[in-house]
Scaffold this motif. Sequence first.
Motif, PDB file in Angstrom:
ATOM      1  N   ILE A  46       0.856  -1.193   0.000  1.00 34.27           N
ATOM      2  CA  ILE A  46       0.000   0.000   0.000  1.00 34.27           C
ATOM      3  C   ILE A  46       0.887   1.235   0.000  1.00 34.27           C
ATOM      4  O   ILE A  46       1.680   1.457   0.920  1.00 34.27           O
ATOM      5  CB  ILE A  46      -0.932  -0.004   1.232  1.00 34.27           C
ATOM      6  N   GLN A  89      -3.367   5.820   1.069  1.00 36.91           N
ATOM      7  CA  GLN A  89      -4.806   5.626   1.064  1.00 36.91           C
ATOM      8  C   GLN A  89      -5.502   6.873   1.598  1.00 36.91           C
ATOM      9  O   GLN A  89      -4.962   7.598   2.427  1.00 36.91           O
ATOM     10  CB  GLN A  89      -5.190   4.393   1.881  1.00 36.91           C
ATOM     11  N   THR A  99     -10.025   6.072  -1.625  1.00 35.44           N
ATOM     12  CA  THR A  99      -9.221   5.162  -2.463  1.00 35.44           C
ATOM     13  C   THR A  99      -8.048   4.571  -1.679  1.00 35.44           C
ATOM     14  O   THR A  99      -7.622   5.110  -0.657  1.00 35.44           O
ATOM     15  CB  THR A  99      -8.667   5.870  -3.706  1.00 35.44           C
ATOM     16  N   ILE A 100      -7.517   3.476  -2.213  1.00 34.25           N
ATOM     17  CA  ILE A 100      -6.271   2.862  -1.739  1.00 34.25           C
ATOM     18  C   ILE A 100      -5.382   2.658  -2.950  1.00 34.25           C
ATOM     19  O   ILE A 100      -5.784   2.023  -3.936  1.00 34.25           O
ATOM     20  CB  ILE A 100      -6.518   1.514  -1.052  1.00 34.25           C
ATOM     21  N   GLN A 122     -12.544   2.503  -1.815  1.00 32.76           N
ATOM     22  CA  GLN A 122     -12.719   2.112  -0.417  1.00 32.76           C
ATOM     23  C   GLN A 122     -14.057   1.415  -0.188  1.00 32.76           C
ATOM     24  O   GLN A 122     -14.156   0.530   0.669  1.00 32.76           O
ATOM     25  CB  GLN A 122     -12.623   3.350   0.487  1.00 32.76           C
TER      26      GLN A 122
END
Length: 479
Positions: A34, A37, A41-42, A55
């Motif tokens: 990741i 975020q 959103t990520i 998300q």
Amino acid sequence: MKKSLSLFLSLFLFSLSFAETVKLKDGTFISGSILSQTEYTINMTTSYGPVVLNQRDVEAVLPDKHRIYLKGGTQIIGVILDLDEFNMTLQTDEGVVNIDMPQIVSIEVYDYDQGNAAQKLAEENQARQAALIAAAAAAQQVTLSTATASAAHPFGPSSVTAAAVPAAGGAVQAQGGLTFDADIDRIFDVQKAEIVNGQVQTVREISAAEIRAQRAAQQLSDEQAFLNSGKGASAQTSEEAIAKTAEAARSGKLEEIRAAEAKRAKRPKDSASNKYFAITVGAQANDLTLDNTGRAGFADTDSASADVGGTGVRAEAAFMWRLKSSNLWLGPALAIANIPNSSFRDMDPAIEEANDAASEAGTEIPYPEGSDLDVHTSGQAIDVLLKANYYFNPDDLFSIYLTASGGYRMMSLNYRGVIEGDTINANGFVGSAGVGVETHFDDLMLGLEVQEFFTPYSGDLKDSSSTNLVASVKFSWKF
């Protein structure tokens, strides 16, 4: 050594700490790192490239779980909370556990995709068991005649009861599904470590080689099953192969064996070539006897039958083709061998007559005692052959083969007497049979070859042996 192992594990786990798995609401798992975020959103990077997730589609961000192999053959599974040179802290379903670094043999990362598959399989099994329970309960309500008729049925009251089935499957049913640790238990076939007061207790000490042996056997089982599926090999053959691999690992020779197999795999396969070129160089024993009884002065003397043979050098070149897809090769060959120098006393009466004539004339004697009064011989043999080789084990490191040939031999023997000279020819059929062995050095093959040649002689060489032995060193290429 322990310090080096701890540092290696620290670096390994540090590199894995950035990997995370995101579970989507549709059941999909996405593994990667990741990057950032937001509320909506990520942003992730995966093995397929960058990914942006919404998300509202995300069900959970799952922590990394690891399977820790310990000395003693046990394992423990959980999320790593802390790590230093001497200690690892792990969060498990039973609580927080501390593990001494020297107890760790190796680490595996939990695959959530496999865990999800195991979860679904367990749910299917659970539903299947519920159906069995319902069928058993219904069977108990039928009439006596029906019960008697169904007694032999595999799901009848005599074999399955409502009480018996939950005893085997009730634990799974009571859970209402599997936890992550239970998933891993089913996937990895875990032998759990014993934990007392947050500390791991090893059951028995076994060598790291035995741990590697168990894992090598498991790996070979999967590979062998795949290979055997196309070969029709039996399960017993597979088990024997696994046992041999495990034993090799325990003795510390597994890596050596695998290196040898890898080296063998890199060698060109015999079936991939259909042309063959070979050069042999060796020694040829020539047992030749020259009959001088037809020459003046030699009858009834020691030189009436003279040995003019000896061991000479022989060189041969062969070019062959494979016959279809067999291990038989066939093609022409050309060989040349020398007949070494030999000598014997020249009994030609013309020598004595020349000396007598010089004495009577009062001139110098042309052939006095002490000078070279011998006959000198030397020569060569040329073989034009059709040759065949048959290989028994062409893909092994040392391949053994039979060889045979047939053709025509042209032999010339130079006769150099004190006064007279001559060339003696002996031509005729020649055949051979022998055995050889070759070993591979990348594309080049080196070998040894021994052959027995058969040829009849006539004329002045009629008393010679009809056989002669040839031993050679061989250089060959298949392409």
